[in-house]
Design a protein around this motif. Structure first.
Motif, PDB file in Angstrom:
ATOM      1  N   TRP A  47      45.802  40.078  54.267  1.00 49.14           N
ATOM      2  CA  TRP A  47      44.722  41.069  54.302  1.00 49.14           C
ATOM      3  C   TRP A  47      43.855  40.939  53.055  1.00 49.14           C
ATOM      4  N   GLY A  50      41.994  37.522  52.999  1.00 46.77           N
ATOM      5  CA  GLY A  50      40.921  37.523  53.978  1.00 46.77           C
ATOM      6  C   GLY A  50      39.755  38.383  53.546  1.00 46.77           C
ATOM      7  N   ASP A  77      41.550  42.798  68.386  1.00 45.78           N
ATOM      8  CA  ASP A  77      41.099  42.280  67.092  1.00 45.78           C
ATOM      9  C   ASP A  77      41.352  43.234  65.931  1.00 45.78           C
ATOM     10  N   THR A  79      43.549  43.178  63.616  1.00 42.54           N
ATOM     11  CA  THR A  79      43.812  42.499  62.348  1.00 42.54           C
ATOM     12  C   THR A  79      42.519  41.945  61.754  1.00 42.54           C
ATOM     13  N   ARG A  80      41.680  41.340  62.578  1.00 43.80           N
ATOM     14  CA  ARG A  80      40.395  40.831  62.090  1.00 43.80           C
ATOM     15  C   ARG A  80      39.492  41.984  61.653  1.00 43.80           C
ATOM     16  N   ALA A  84      37.771  42.373  58.003  1.00 42.21           N
ATOM     17  CA  ALA A  84      36.324  42.506  57.849  1.00 42.21           C
ATOM     18  C   ALA A  84      35.960  43.816  57.166  1.00 42.21           C
ATOM     19  N   GLY A 122      34.058  40.394  66.613  1.00 43.05           N
ATOM     20  CA  GLY A 122      35.197  39.535  66.902  1.00 43.05           C
ATOM     21  C   GLY A 122      34.765  38.213  67.493  1.00 43.05           C
ATOM     22  N   ASP A 123      35.577  37.188  67.268  1.00 44.43           N
ATOM     23  CA  ASP A 123      35.220  35.854  67.742  1.00 44.43           C
ATOM     24  C   ASP A 123      35.156  35.780  69.260  1.00 44.43           C
ATOM     25  N   THR A 138      30.258  36.210  63.237  1.00 52.58           N
ATOM     26  CA  THR A 138      31.630  36.407  63.693  1.00 52.58           C
ATOM     27  C   THR A 138      32.555  36.502  62.494  1.00 52.58           C
ATOM     28  N   ALA A 139      33.666  37.213  62.697  1.00 51.87           N
ATOM     29  CA  ALA A 139      34.652  37.315  61.629  1.00 51.87           C
ATOM     30  C   ALA A 139      35.198  35.944  61.264  1.00 51.87           C
ATOM     31  N   GLY A 140      35.396  35.079  62.276  1.00 53.73           N
ATOM     32  CA  GLY A 140      35.913  33.750  62.009  1.00 53.73           C
ATOM     33  C   GLY A 140      34.994  32.933  61.128  1.00 53.73           C
ATOM     34  N   LEU A 143      35.373  33.975  57.571  1.00 53.77           N
ATOM     35  CA  LEU A 143      36.658  33.601  56.995  1.00 53.77           C
ATOM     36  C   LEU A 143      36.809  32.101  56.809  1.00 53.77           C
TER      37      LEU A 143
END
Length: 504
Positions: A47, A50, A77, A79-80, A84, A122-123, A138-140, A143
């Motif tokens: 966490w 990220g 999502d 966790t994402r 974020a 979210g992705d 996107t969160a991805g 990251l």
């Protein structure tokens, strides 16, 4: 006026959410903080790393302290979303959590109202349609790069941290702004004081973008237990996790509680490991609380009364058959019953319910609504109630829901509680409908336990059942049988829609 205090313990200085995350990461880096069952887990170390990566990416993209960032994530999502959210706050920006189930118009309104700079989603969530000038990432993607640049000074406790848009059950949603200090007030400063120490996990199915959902996110930072949720709620899936080893705490809204109880999925399951069942977001009918106590024989059943505007101030009520209708005493703030001019009233008097918490919230960019709702740190809850001599709060009704029929005022909460006692009634909601003589009449919308076979539920049957429980002027004069009640993301009944159904 009644207040809750903690004798003999000094109030710690306020902190920011990133500081709280850093503290937990230092204590328990490899401990799971958030888990989406069967999908993903997030440790405190992950966490924190990220969040730093997201913060670095946002700074690289030109985000500045104070900028508003919409966070659009679904239940898969969590966790994402947590990463974020913490990354946005670490860079000093303002998080605006939003549900992925919002209609395009609702999403656009929120983003325009808060003047959002960007949306992180979210992705697996399609890129949302946003107002001109609002970036989408996107969160991805955020990251993907390492957190190589050094952290700036970071936010201060009094800086704005998040804006939550209320459910809008009585009109257009309002953005409720909270500072870091508001979100972290009462957070532990010693590892032995972590909450929910009786649990390895606390289970919930609250939606992102609701006050209940944000409470669960902050609980993940302040509790010894990890937050556990589902990618998609069904009663059977939820029940399996209730029974799983280590699930010591379960949080629900009344509609979820009723669905669990009526679906039969808890029958035959070992619920003995659950020591706390907490209900929030809407009044918990006494009959439903009694059924929860029976289904969870080892658990304490607690009803929490608060609002998006008043949090973290709340009242808590441990289920007590001798005080069936009470909603508890204040925790984390102060409670007051006042007259129309906000003057305190004595115990036993009925008036407006007010709550007060340290570092209060406010409506974002809405001075008119702020003057009507907030005063010197106090929040007008919009409810009518009274406090008894022992400091327990009893609600009469929402201001707009009180039914004025002839010379009488009828509490919809009281009528709904009586309807829930009928063995064939799964859910009930009461509204006022126009009447040519009385002005308004009492109307009940009921969901039968078996909608395909209502079992003889009719207006005469229900009126006969209620005759020994309610006064004659409180008895419904109209009945509507429904498969389900219209509810918002937070589980609250949309009574305006019910009124329209009776009018049609």
């Amino acid at each position: 006026m009644s207040a809750a205090t903690t004798p003999g313990r000094a109030t710690p200085p306020p902190r920011t959410v990133p500081e709280l995350l850093d503290w937990r990461t230092g204590l328990h880096p490899e401990q799971v903080a958030v888990e989406v069952h069967g999908v993903a887990t997030l440790t405190f170390a992950q966490w924190s790393a990220g969040a730093r990566a997201v913060a670095a990416a946002l700074r690289h993209r030109g985000l500045r302290p104070g900028d508003r960032v919409g966070l659009l994530f679904g239940a898969r999502d969590w966790t994402r979303f947590a990463v974020a959210y913490a990354g946005v706050l670490r860079v000093g920006a303002v998080a605006v959590p939003l549900s992925d189930r919002l209609a395009a118009g609702q999403l656009g309104y929120a983003l325009r109202h808060c003047a959002a700079t960007a949306v992180v989603h979210g992705d697996d969530t399609p890129a949302p349609a946003v107002p001109p000038g609002v970036a989408t990432w996107t969160a991805g993607a955020l990251l993907a790069g390492p957190a190589t640049d050094p952290d700036p000074a970071g936010p201060r406790p009094d800086d704005l941290a998040q804006i939550l848009y209320t459910s809008g059950t009585t009109g257009r949603p309002k953005g409720v702004a909270a500072s870091h200090a508001n979100l972290t007030v009462g957070a532990p400063t010693h590892p032995r004081r972590l909450a929910l120490a009786h649990s390895q996990r606390f289970l919930h199915a609250f939606a992102i973008g609701t006050n209940a959902g944000q409470t669960m996110l902050l609980n993940a930072l302040t509790a010894r237990a990890a937050a556990l949720t589902l990618p998609r709620f069904t009663p059977a899936r939820f029940a399996r996790l209730v029974e799983a080893p280590g699930t010591g705490t379960v949080f629900v809204v009344p509609s979820i509680a009723i669905e669990l109880l009526d679906s039969g999925v808890l029958r035959g399951r070992d619920t003995g490991g659950v020591q706390l069942v907490g209900s929030t977001a809407a009044p918990l009918a006494p009959a439903v609380a009694a059924r929860l106590a029976e289904a969870f024989p080892q658990a304490t059943i607690v009803n929490y009364y608060t609002s998006t505007e008043a949090a973290p101030a709340q009242t808590t009520m441990i289920y007590d058959p001798s005080r069936r209708d009470a909603v508890g005493r204040p925790v984390g703030g102060q409670l007051m019953i006042a007259d129309a001019d906000a003057n305190p009233l004595p115990a036993g008097a009925t008036g407006d319910v007010w709550l007060r918490a340290p570092h209060p919230r406010a409506y974002y960019r809405d001075d008119v609504a702020n003057r009507a709702t907030f005063r010197d740190g106090w929040v007008r809850m919009g409810d009518v109630g009274r406090i008894d001599a022992d400091g327990y709060l009893y609600l009469t009704d929402r201001h707009q829901d009180v039914i004025k029929t002839g010379a009488f005022k009828v509490s919809t909460i009281e009528v709904e509680a009586a309807l829930h006692e009928h063995p064939l009634v799964a859910e009930a909601a009461v509204v006022g409908v126009a009447h040519p003589v009385l002005g308004s009449a009492v109307a009940a919308a009921v969901v039968p336990r078996t909608p395909a076979d209502p079992g003889g539920l009719s207006l005469p049957v229900l009126r006969g059942f209620l005759a020994d429980r309610l006064a004659d002027y409180q008895l419904p004069s109209r009945l509507l049988l429904l498969d389900r009640l219209p509810r918002n993301e937070g589980g609250k009944v949309l009574k305006r829609q019910l009124t329209d159904l009776f009018d049609n």
